[in-house]
Scaffold this motif. Structure first.
Motif, PDB file in Angstrom:
ATOM      1  N   VAL A   1      16.538  -8.654  -9.366  1.00 19.79           N
ATOM      2  CA  VAL A   1      15.284  -9.326  -8.584  1.00 19.79           C
ATOM      3  C   VAL A   1      15.416 -10.730  -9.245  1.00 19.79           C
ATOM      4  O   VAL A   1      15.353 -11.079 -10.151  1.00 19.79           O
ATOM      5  N   ILE A   2      15.539 -11.540  -8.062  1.00 19.95           N
ATOM      6  CA  ILE A   2      15.506 -12.999  -8.321  1.00 19.95           C
ATOM      7  C   ILE A   2      14.206 -13.420  -8.042  1.00 19.95           C
ATOM      8  O   ILE A   2      13.411 -13.110  -6.765  1.00 19.95           O
ATOM      9  N   PRO A   3      13.443 -14.125  -8.853  1.00 14.52           N
ATOM     10  CA  PRO A   3      12.055 -14.728  -8.444  1.00 14.52           C
ATOM     11  C   PRO A   3      11.820 -15.494  -7.344  1.00 14.52           C
ATOM     12  O   PRO A   3      12.791 -16.074  -6.934  1.00 14.52           O
ATOM     13  N   TYR A   4      10.878 -15.229  -6.577  1.00 14.31           N
ATOM     14  CA  TYR A   4      10.440 -15.751  -5.461  1.00 14.31           C
ATOM     15  C   TYR A   4      11.356 -15.351  -4.268  1.00 14.31           C
ATOM     16  O   TYR A   4      11.085 -15.457  -2.925  1.00 14.31           O
ATOM     17  N   GLU A   5      12.265 -14.380  -4.304  1.00 13.54           N
ATOM     18  CA  GLU A   5      13.187 -13.731  -3.267  1.00 13.54           C
ATOM     19  C   GLU A   5      12.255 -12.656  -2.758  1.00 13.54           C
ATOM     20  O   GLU A   5      11.589 -12.048  -3.489  1.00 13.54           O
ATOM     21  N   ILE A   6      12.346 -12.454  -1.394  1.00 10.80           N
ATOM     22  CA  ILE A   6      11.596 -11.361  -0.730  1.00 10.80           C
ATOM     23  C   ILE A   6      12.527 -10.065  -0.495  1.00 10.80           C
ATOM     24  O   ILE A   6      13.763 -10.275  -0.204  1.00 10.80           O
ATOM     25  N   TYR A   7      11.954  -9.005  -0.870  1.00 12.75           N
ATOM     26  CA  TYR A   7      12.570  -7.789  -0.929  1.00 12.75           C
ATOM     27  C   TYR A   7      11.937  -6.647  -0.121  1.00 12.75           C
ATOM     28  O   TYR A   7      10.725  -6.497  -0.229  1.00 12.75           O
ATOM     29  N   GLN A   8      12.449  -5.723   0.558  1.00  8.82           N
ATOM     30  CA  GLN A   8      11.888  -4.559   1.054  1.00  8.82           C
ATOM     31  C   GLN A   8      11.949  -3.355   0.009  1.00  8.82           C
ATOM     32  O   GLN A   8      12.831  -2.833  -0.435  1.00  8.82           O
ATOM     33  N   LEU A   9      10.677  -3.022   0.120  1.00  5.80           N
ATOM     34  CA  LEU A   9      10.235  -1.754  -0.814  1.00  5.80           C
ATOM     35  C   LEU A   9       9.653  -0.609  -0.087  1.00  5.80           C
ATOM     36  O   LEU A   9       8.682  -1.045   0.484  1.00  5.80           O
ATOM     37  N   ASP A  10      10.389   0.397  -0.117  1.00  4.74           N
ATOM     38  CA  ASP A  10       9.662   1.632   0.328  1.00  4.74           C
ATOM     39  C   ASP A  10       9.112   2.558  -0.627  1.00  4.74           C
ATOM     40  O   ASP A  10       9.991   3.164  -1.532  1.00  4.74           O
ATOM     41  N   VAL A  11       7.833   2.620  -0.515  1.00  4.40           N
ATOM     42  CA  VAL A  11       7.242   3.192  -1.595  1.00  4.40           C
ATOM     43  C   VAL A  11       6.904   4.699  -1.108  1.00  4.40           C
ATOM     44  O   VAL A  11       6.267   4.669  -0.177  1.00  4.40           O
ATOM     45  N   GLU A  12       7.209   5.666  -1.995  1.00  8.59           N
ATOM     46  CA  GLU A  12       6.675   7.126  -1.745  1.00  8.59           C
ATOM     47  C   GLU A  12       5.396   7.340  -2.090  1.00  8.59           C
ATOM     48  O   GLU A  12       5.141   7.340  -3.582  1.00  8.59           O
ATOM     49  N   LEU A  13       4.331   7.435  -1.479  1.00  2.00           N
ATOM     50  CA  LEU A  13       3.035   8.115  -2.088  1.00  2.00           C
ATOM     51  C   LEU A  13       3.069   9.678  -1.755  1.00  2.00           C
ATOM     52  O   LEU A  13       3.556  10.155  -0.759  1.00  2.00           O
ATOM     53  N   TRP A  14       2.748  10.303  -2.800  1.00  4.67           N
ATOM     54  CA  TRP A  14       2.825  11.573  -3.070  1.00  4.67           C
ATOM     55  C   TRP A  14       1.863  12.347  -1.768  1.00  4.67           C
ATOM     56  O   TRP A  14       0.654  11.786  -1.603  1.00  4.67           O
ATOM     57  N   PRO A  15       2.287  13.509  -1.248  1.00  4.81           N
ATOM     58  CA  PRO A  15       1.271  14.101  -0.261  1.00  4.81           C
ATOM     59  C   PRO A  15       0.126  14.368  -0.644  1.00  4.81           C
ATOM     60  O   PRO A  15      -0.294  14.636  -1.618  1.00  4.81           O
TER      61      PRO A  15
ATOM     62  N   PRO B   1      11.604   9.465   7.247  1.00  9.47           N
ATOM     63  CA  PRO B   1      10.798   8.106   7.892  1.00  9.47           C
ATOM     64  C   PRO B   1       9.491   8.404   6.874  1.00  9.47           C
ATOM     65  O   PRO B   1       8.586   7.495   6.922  1.00  9.47           O
ATOM     66  N   TYR B   2       9.200   9.580   6.621  1.00 16.12           N
ATOM     67  CA  TYR B   2       7.759   9.892   5.787  1.00 16.12           C
ATOM     68  C   TYR B   2       8.027   9.954   4.312  1.00 16.12           C
ATOM     69  O   TYR B   2       6.911  10.115   3.735  1.00 16.12           O
ATOM     70  N   ARG B   3       9.389  10.106   3.846  1.00 16.74           N
ATOM     71  CA  ARG B   3       9.533  10.484   2.379  1.00 16.74           C
ATOM     72  C   ARG B   3      10.539   9.567   1.995  1.00 16.74           C
ATOM     73  O   ARG B   3      11.670  10.254   1.914  1.00 16.74           O
ATOM     74  N   PRO B   4      10.496   8.360   1.574  1.00 11.28           N
ATOM     75  CA  PRO B   4      11.669   7.444   0.938  1.00 11.28           C
ATOM     76  C   PRO B   4      12.020   8.177  -0.266  1.00 11.28           C
ATOM     77  O   PRO B   4      11.413   8.902  -0.881  1.00 11.28           O
ATOM     78  N   PHE B   5      13.519   8.098  -0.611  1.00 10.85           N
ATOM     79  CA  PHE B   5      14.042   8.742  -1.704  1.00 10.85           C
ATOM     80  C   PHE B   5      14.848   7.805  -2.640  1.00 10.85           C
ATOM     81  O   PHE B   5      15.894   7.278  -1.701  1.00 10.85           O
TER      82      PHE B   5
END
Length: 609
Positions: A496-510, A483-487
């Motif tokens: 990626v289809i233009p205008y479609e909505i996608y879930q992105l889980d971004v890892e920010l470094w510690p 939950p705290y570090r997506p891989f």
């Protein structure tokens, strides 16, 4: 800047010290180490002149074992010597080289220091191919060689910064017999995710690094290369080859990185942490955004070693390794595992870190695990122009890919707030194009609304932390994600289809920072690298670009980010079923830990990726 003793200098104050060093230390240059394919690598050996067997500390790398730190990296050397005099005191520095230990501070302590020029670099012949499987095998054979020498007690330790740390993870996975301990100081463990591509986006650092720091000391430069300040010998061997001959004798790494977007091409350069079981000390830097920090933490968490420790400091990339603080930590670790000394290291807490304060001070703390036990995982919902713990209004905010991006800011902190640990950001994103890159930047602002930047490992104008993700690389590895570090597996492209909505889980470094009352955090999302507009012109001798907030870790290669694709507008969808949020690791002010509902159990045993 003032004048400091540089490698090779014969200052009057150093004469007695040099004579003393000469009596107690034997120096053997260009010792031959034959590989299984007949190539003979060259090593410099520094050892006690007492006829006894001692443990070995070894480095293997491409920077030229004869190139003086002060000559090859003058701005870094002068700044370090001026601001941290303990790094150069107690030594003549004539044997001091970039990112490796100073023999004068280790040989008197009963260690043999071995520096090996990697294949195709410095005075070692062969085909130059950094981080390759061939290099890792060479390193293993060098460790075996050191363990057999008459001056060896049979135990070899590995120590060194950056490159000299990164290859430790790979060679340790091969389990060389004499290898007894490794100290990985600011060394990435995941070549793809931490060095080559951030979230799937090509990092320019390796391309520029190869040209400036490696090819400049390629074997065969001869008279066209530098000379050793300590010996006067040619750093890159006695033969001078033409540029075409040199090019034919090395890998075209820039082409390799540009041509390979996915991880499978990098397999031989990836460390198998599940096979690393040697005692280890992994030392990271909070400012290491773009290289090393993530790898030091991932290496600590995912290595199979039962005897492993994590240290995290701040400041410039090369400095703390040479300070009394760093040298003492390294010595205690190696004295315990290479000499068998009962020095209390077995009681050393598993995590030691310097918690950062905004006034530039740090607080040394010890913990038992990573992430820190008792962390309160706090989700801040992104809500139009601010972020907060409550529900967000259903809305959409957009930014031009080539513009300044958009930001969400917290309310002023009501009390002193510590944020220490990994950070994750969930976004619901659409784009007008067929792909998009997300550049996430966590920033700090004081009570007056002025942005506060930090001394990074490289860039003195660094944000709190950063993260990156290419939309077509959004697929998650559910087995290794937390939950705290997506891989992200980075094995294939997701459409990626233009205008479609996608879930992105971004890892920010510690990160680690303590914010006073009244300060705010801000999350900025952009379509390109963040720039700190107030940065003055600042450069280092070993990097091409000026330091403006992202250091050398830029992502602007047109072949990787063609304008025909990476253009248009990116939209972030908020509220309702599109709960975009930032997950922060809040460390409670009291040591009576409170675990929120977002907390998760510790990760299980490390698994092979």
């Amino acid at each position: 800047m003032g004048e400091f003793p540089v490698a090779g200098a014969r200052l009057e104050a150093d004469v007695d010290r040099q004579e003393e060093v000469a009596k107690m230390m034997l120096v053997e240059r260009d010792m031959p180490i034959e590989m299984d394919d007949g190539i003979v690598l060259r090593a410099d050996v520094f050892r006690p002149n007492d006829g006894r067997a001692h443990p070995t500390l070894m480095t293997y790398g491409p920077y030229g074992k004869g190139l003086a730190f002060a000559d090859g990296y003058p701005t870094a050397w002068n700044k370090m010597a001026e601001e941290h005099p303990d790094t150069v005191s107690g030594s003549t520095n004539v044997h001091q080289c970039w990112e490796v230990v100073d023999p004068e501070k280790w040989v008197p302590h009963g260690y043999v220091i071995v520096r090996v020029d990697s294949r195709g670099a410095g005075r070692s012949p062969g085909f130059l191919d950094p981080f390759s499987a061939r290099e890792t095998e060479d390193f293993r054979e060098c460790i075996e060689w050191a363990g057999r020498q008459a001056w060896s007690n049979g135990k070899v330790g590995l120590n060194g910064i950056s490159y000299y740390g990164m290859n430790q993870w790979r060679v340790a996975a091969l389990k060389p017999g004499p290898l007894a301990a490794i100290c990985v100081w600011e060394g990435a463990s995941d070549f793809y995710r931490e060095a080559a591509r951030h979230g799937g986006v090509l990092s320019m650092m390796l391309l520029n690094w190869y040209e400036m720091q490696v090819l400049s000391v390629q074997h065969g430069r001869g008279e066209a290369g530098p000379r050793s300040a300590a010996t006067g010998e040619l750093v890159c061997g006695d033969q001078t080859l033409s540029e075409s001959e040199l090019a034919a004798n090395r890998a075209d790494l820039p082409k390799f990185h540009r041509d390979n977007e996915f991880i499978d091409a990098y397999r031989e350069r990836q460390a198998d942490l599940s096979h690393v079981d040697v005692p280890l000390l992994s030392a990271g830097n909070w400012g290491g955004q773009g290289l090393h920090l993530r790898g030091n933490i991932e290496g600590f968490c995912r290595a199979s070693s039962t005897q492993k420790w994590l240290e995290i400091h701040d400041g410039e990339h090369w400095v703390e390794f040479y300070t009394d603080y760093g040298v003492d930590l390294q010595r205690r670790f190696f004295d315990h595992f290479l000499k068998g000394e009962d020095n209390g290291w077995d009681e050393q807490p598993r995590v030691q870190m310097k918690v950062r304060h905004v006034d530039g001070t740090t607080e040394v703390r010890h913990e038992d695990a990573w992430p820190l036990p008792g962390t309160t995982w706090t989700d801040l919902q992104l809500d139009i122009d601010r972020m907060h713990p409550g529900a967000a209004t259903e809305s959409v905010v957009s930014f031009d890919v080539n513009g300044e991006g958009i930001s969400w800011t917290t309310e002023p902190m009501e009390e002193t707030t510590e944020i220490t640990g990994p950070i994750a950001c969930r976004l619901f994103v659409s784009t007008t194009s067929t792909d998009a890159d997300i550049f996430a930047v966590l920033r700090a602002f004081d009570q007056a609304g002025n942005e506060h930047v930090f001394q990074g490992a490289i860039d003195p104008f660094s944000a709190v932390t950063k993260g990156w993700l290419r939309m077509s690389h959004r697929e998650l590895d559910e087995r290794l994600s937390t939950p705290y570090r997506p891989f992200h597996p980075h094995r294939r492209e997701s459409e990626v289809i233009p205008y479609e909505i996608y879930q992105l889980d971004v890892e920010l470094w510690p990160t680690s920072v303590v914010l006073p009352p009244g300060w705010r955090l801000s999350l900025t999302l952009r379509g390109s690298d963040w720039v700190y507009d107030s940065a003055p012109e600042t450069r280092l001798s070993n990097f091409k670009n000026a330091m403006q907030g992202s250091g050398p870790f830029l992502h602007n290669d047109p072949s990787d980010r063609p304008s025909s694709v990476f253009s248009g507008r990116t939209s972030i969808h908020l509220g309702g079923k599109h709960k975009s949020f930032l997950r922060l690791p809040i460390v409670p002010a009291t040591r009576t830990w409170t675990v929120s509902s977002a907390s998760s159990p510790s990760e299980g045993p490390p698994e092979k990726e």
